[in-house]
Scaffold this motif. Structure first.
Motif, PDB file in Angstrom:
ATOM      1  N   LYS A 172      11.553 -26.152   0.660  1.00 14.22           N
ATOM      2  CA  LYS A 172      10.834 -26.000   1.918  1.00 14.22           C
ATOM      3  C   LYS A 172       9.810 -27.139   2.056  1.00 14.22           C
ATOM      4  O   LYS A 172       9.076 -27.431   1.129  1.00 14.22           O
ATOM      5  N   SER A 173       9.811 -27.779   3.191  1.00 15.18           N
ATOM      6  CA  SER A 173       8.935 -28.909   3.540  1.00 15.18           C
ATOM      7  C   SER A 173       9.168 -30.136   2.668  1.00 15.18           C
ATOM      8  O   SER A 173       8.291 -30.977   2.529  1.00 15.18           O
ATOM      9  N   ARG A 174      10.311 -30.250   2.050  1.00 13.77           N
ATOM     10  CA  ARG A 174      10.675 -31.446   1.281  1.00 13.77           C
ATOM     11  C   ARG A 174      11.821 -32.165   1.967  1.00 13.77           C
ATOM     12  O   ARG A 174      12.693 -31.542   2.564  1.00 13.77           O
TER      13      ARG A 174
END
Length: 82
Positions: A8-10
């Motif tokens: 997530k968010s990478r």
């Protein structure tokens, strides 16, 4: 309660290729500091354009840097000379 996913968010997936300005910047530091071995490894990685595992012993023997190197490709196992 669920745990968030690891990505997530990478940013995942294929990375963008290096730009010429980035390559010049990376090459500049080892040249300035006289690190011939590091510069040789970086140049060999760029020249190969393949998935190879580079080791210091592929390009340097003691205090000298080799003019040519033979490396095995990871995927096919065939030798490639640089």
């Amino acid at each position: 309660m669920t745990t968030p996913p690891w990505n997530k968010s990478r940013i995942i997936g294929q990375k963008r290729p290096l730009q010429i300005s980035h390559i010049r910047g990376i090459r500049f530091r080892p040249e300035l500091e006289g690190k011939v071995r590091d510069l040789a490894l970086f140049n060999m990685a760029l020249d190969s354009k393949r998935r190879v595992k580079l080791k210091v012993s592929d390009v340097a023997y003691g205090h000298s840097v080799s003019g040519r190197a033979t490396v095995l490709q990871q995927k096919t196992g065939s030798p490639v000379q640089f």
